[in-house]
Design an enzyme around this catalytic site. Sequence first.
Site, PDB file in Angstrom:
ATOM      1  N   LYS A 114       0.818  -1.223   0.000  1.00 50.78           N
ATOM      2  CA  LYS A 114       0.000   0.000   0.000  1.00 50.78           C
ATOM      3  C   LYS A 114       0.844   1.262   0.000  1.00 50.78           C
ATOM      4  O   LYS A 114       0.447   2.282  -0.551  1.00 50.78           O
ATOM      5  CB  LYS A 114      -0.959   0.004   1.203  1.00 50.78           C
ATOM      6  CG  LYS A 114      -2.086  -0.992   1.031  1.00 50.78           C
ATOM      7  CD  LYS A 114      -3.257  -0.684   1.928  1.00 50.78           C
ATOM      8  CE  LYS A 114      -4.420  -1.598   1.596  1.00 50.78           C
ATOM      9  NZ  LYS A 114      -5.516  -1.533   2.541  1.00 50.78           N
ATOM     10  N   LYS A 198      -5.190  -9.395  -6.995  1.00 49.66           N
ATOM     11  CA  LYS A 198      -6.364  -9.527  -6.133  1.00 49.66           C
ATOM     12  C   LYS A 198      -7.484  -8.604  -6.614  1.00 49.66           C
ATOM     13  O   LYS A 198      -7.203  -7.493  -7.055  1.00 49.66           O
ATOM     14  CB  LYS A 198      -5.917  -9.116  -4.725  1.00 49.66           C
ATOM     15  CG  LYS A 198      -6.776  -9.576  -3.601  1.00 49.66           C
ATOM     16  CD  LYS A 198      -6.194  -9.098  -2.279  1.00 49.66           C
ATOM     17  CE  LYS A 198      -6.310  -7.596  -2.143  1.00 49.66           C
ATOM     18  NZ  LYS A 198      -5.997  -7.065  -0.834  1.00 49.66           N
ATOM     19  N   LYS A 201     -10.771  -2.808  -4.348  1.00 53.10           N
ATOM     20  CA  LYS A 201     -11.571  -1.582  -4.441  1.00 53.10           C
ATOM     21  C   LYS A 201     -10.841  -0.511  -5.224  1.00 53.10           C
ATOM     22  O   LYS A 201     -11.455   0.367  -5.808  1.00 53.10           O
ATOM     23  CB  LYS A 201     -11.775  -1.001  -3.034  1.00 53.10           C
ATOM     24  CG  LYS A 201     -12.569  -1.827  -2.091  1.00 53.10           C
ATOM     25  CD  LYS A 201     -12.421  -1.250  -0.670  1.00 53.10           C
ATOM     26  CE  LYS A 201     -13.155  -2.137   0.326  1.00 53.10           C
ATOM     27  NZ  LYS A 201     -12.879  -1.775   1.718  1.00 53.10           N
TER      28      LYS A 201
HETATM   29  P1  TYM Z   1     -10.819  -4.702   3.921  1.00 54.16           P
HETATM   30  O1  TYM Z   1     -11.769  -3.610   4.203  1.00 54.16           O
HETATM   31  O2  TYM Z   1      -9.711  -4.441   2.964  1.00 54.16           O
HETATM   32  O3  TYM Z   1     -11.582  -5.974   3.399  1.00 54.16           O
HETATM   33  C1  TYM Z   1     -12.696  -6.495   4.105  1.00 54.16           C
HETATM   34  C2  TYM Z   1     -12.677  -8.014   4.047  1.00 54.16           C
HETATM   35  O4  TYM Z   1     -12.722  -8.451   2.684  1.00 54.16           O
HETATM   36  C3  TYM Z   1     -11.658  -9.364   2.437  1.00 54.16           C
HETATM   37  N1  TYM Z   1     -11.212  -9.215   1.045  1.00 54.16           N
HETATM   38  C4  TYM Z   1     -11.107 -10.227   0.173  1.00 54.16           C
HETATM   39  N2  TYM Z   1     -11.361 -11.535   0.303  1.00 54.16           N
HETATM   40  C5  TYM Z   1     -11.170 -12.316  -0.797  1.00 54.16           C
HETATM   41  N3  TYM Z   1     -10.748 -11.844  -1.996  1.00 54.16           N
HETATM   42  C6  TYM Z   1     -10.480 -10.534  -2.176  1.00 54.16           C
HETATM   43  N4  TYM Z   1     -10.097 -10.068  -3.352  1.00 54.16           N
HETATM   44  C7  TYM Z   1     -10.659  -9.656  -1.047  1.00 54.16           C
HETATM   45  N5  TYM Z   1     -10.499  -8.317  -0.869  1.00 54.16           N
HETATM   46  C8  TYM Z   1     -10.837  -8.074   0.409  1.00 54.16           C
HETATM   47  C9  TYM Z   1     -10.572  -8.975   3.426  1.00 54.16           C
HETATM   48  O5  TYM Z   1      -9.687 -10.041   3.674  1.00 54.16           O
HETATM   49  C10 TYM Z   1     -11.386  -8.604   4.657  1.00 54.16           C
HETATM   50  O6  TYM Z   1     -11.704  -9.766   5.410  1.00 54.16           O
HETATM   51  N6  TYM Z   1      -7.789  -4.676   7.932  1.00 54.16           N
HETATM   52  C11 TYM Z   1      -9.069  -5.121   7.428  1.00 54.16           C
HETATM   53  C12 TYM Z   1     -10.248  -4.611   8.208  1.00 54.16           C
HETATM   54  C13 TYM Z   1     -10.169  -4.823   9.684  1.00 54.16           C
HETATM   55  C14 TYM Z   1     -10.426  -6.029  10.367  1.00 54.16           C
HETATM   56  C15 TYM Z   1     -10.304  -5.705  11.749  1.00 54.16           C
HETATM   57  C16 TYM Z   1     -10.746  -7.327   9.929  1.00 54.16           C
HETATM   58  C17 TYM Z   1      -9.915  -3.847  10.620  1.00 54.16           C
HETATM   59  N7  TYM Z   1      -9.994  -4.397  11.873  1.00 54.16           N
HETATM   60  C18 TYM Z   1     -10.474  -6.693  12.725  1.00 54.16           C
HETATM   61  C19 TYM Z   1     -10.914  -8.292  10.933  1.00 54.16           C
HETATM   62  C20 TYM Z   1     -10.786  -7.977  12.285  1.00 54.16           C
HETATM   63  C21 TYM Z   1      -9.241  -4.621   5.984  1.00 54.16           C
HETATM   64  O7  TYM Z   1      -8.613  -3.675   5.595  1.00 54.16           O
HETATM   65  O8  TYM Z   1     -10.216  -5.268   5.284  1.00 54.16           O
END
Ligand code: TYM
Length: 333
Positions: A114, A198, A201
């Site tokens: 990132k 991947k 967004k």
């Molecule tokens: P974020 O917002 O990037 O994504 C949310 C969830 O979607 C999953 N994800 C995917 N899974 C499969 N294929 C993909 N292409 C894909 N893109 C995204 C992510 O793995 C995630 O589960 N750091 C985390 C958010 C967070 C969090 C937490 C998660 C903050 N605190 C505590 C669990 C527990 C994040 O940026 O997810």
Amino acid sequence: MSKKIFSGVQPTGNLHLGNYLGAIKNFVELNNEKENNCIFCVVDLHAITVKQDKDQLKKNIYETAATFIASGIDPYKSIIFNQSKVSAHTEFSWILSCMTPMGWLNRMTQFKEKAGKDKEKASIGLYIYPILMASDILLYDATHVPVGDDQKQHLELTRDIAQKFNKDFNCEDFLKVPEPLIKTNFSRIMSLKDGQKKMSKSDPSNLSRINLTDSKDAIINKIKKAKTDSFPIPDEEQKLKDRPEAKNLLGIYSSVSNQTLGKTLNEFDGKNFSDLKSRLAEILSDKISPISNEIKKLMDDHKYIEDILLEGANKADEIAEKKMKEIKNIIGF
Ligand code: TYM
């Protein structure tokens, strides 16, 4: 056995099929298991690790909460709230920052991706973001954390931080060491335009992802234009090894239809991608369009979403404040 579930999604717009299949679909299944206690958080503090527009952020917070509900999470059974409403997250995050070695953070691959080439310009927030994530999880004694594959390393860090805290402060088992819940095979949904990347967004190409707000026609069009290769669909998983686009489409099909990749291969063995694509477009639009319609409906009722978030924040705050009191006591504050 009852599980304490915690997970979060960033309100950064363009929630897509990867977020749904990698995470939100599992949230719904866990919400539906009667004995579980689930907390699903709109992690708005994580979102500001990169610059956000004020009005857009507000809209995205509502839209993320609306997506949880539209996908099938029952807001009266599970807690849905946004992170910035519960101050214990930042407070605990500071405490954990003071006991996490920089070396542990330096290993985080997502920061490297990132931050890009110019690491010096990335915010400190982006660097210590996994510590905030650890504080989210550990405040609620979560036993299980459903996430996509890209969060695996952050979950391992959370486990290490919990163990170090318990050891440093001589309070064995005080912070619960959580288990990641990552679906094998379907935990990394790839871009529709490049099977090595991947689904994300932030990909500039809208054709690379199915957004959860896409219309039926948009979904059909995107699947039609998805990249494939020129070989027929094989009969064995092993033969997909060097065919990332084929593997991705077959994986998406399997996940949406709740069947193993093996079963999907049996169904399409020897057929062409045009057969797979037309079936996939059909089942995907059947699955996603109702969610998309419901999101739109909920977005017209801000008051409803606001009430859900407020009630969720009150419940979450009660749990988190209780834990924070114990933490302060352990530290000597
Ligand atoms: P974020 O917002 O990037 O994504 C949310 C969830 O979607 C999953 N994800 C995917 N899974 C499969 N294929 C993909 N292409 C894909 N893109 C995204 C992510 O793995 C995630 O589960 N750091 C985390 C958010 C967070 C969090 C937490 C998660 C903050 N605190 C505590 C669990 C527990 C994040 O940026 O997810």
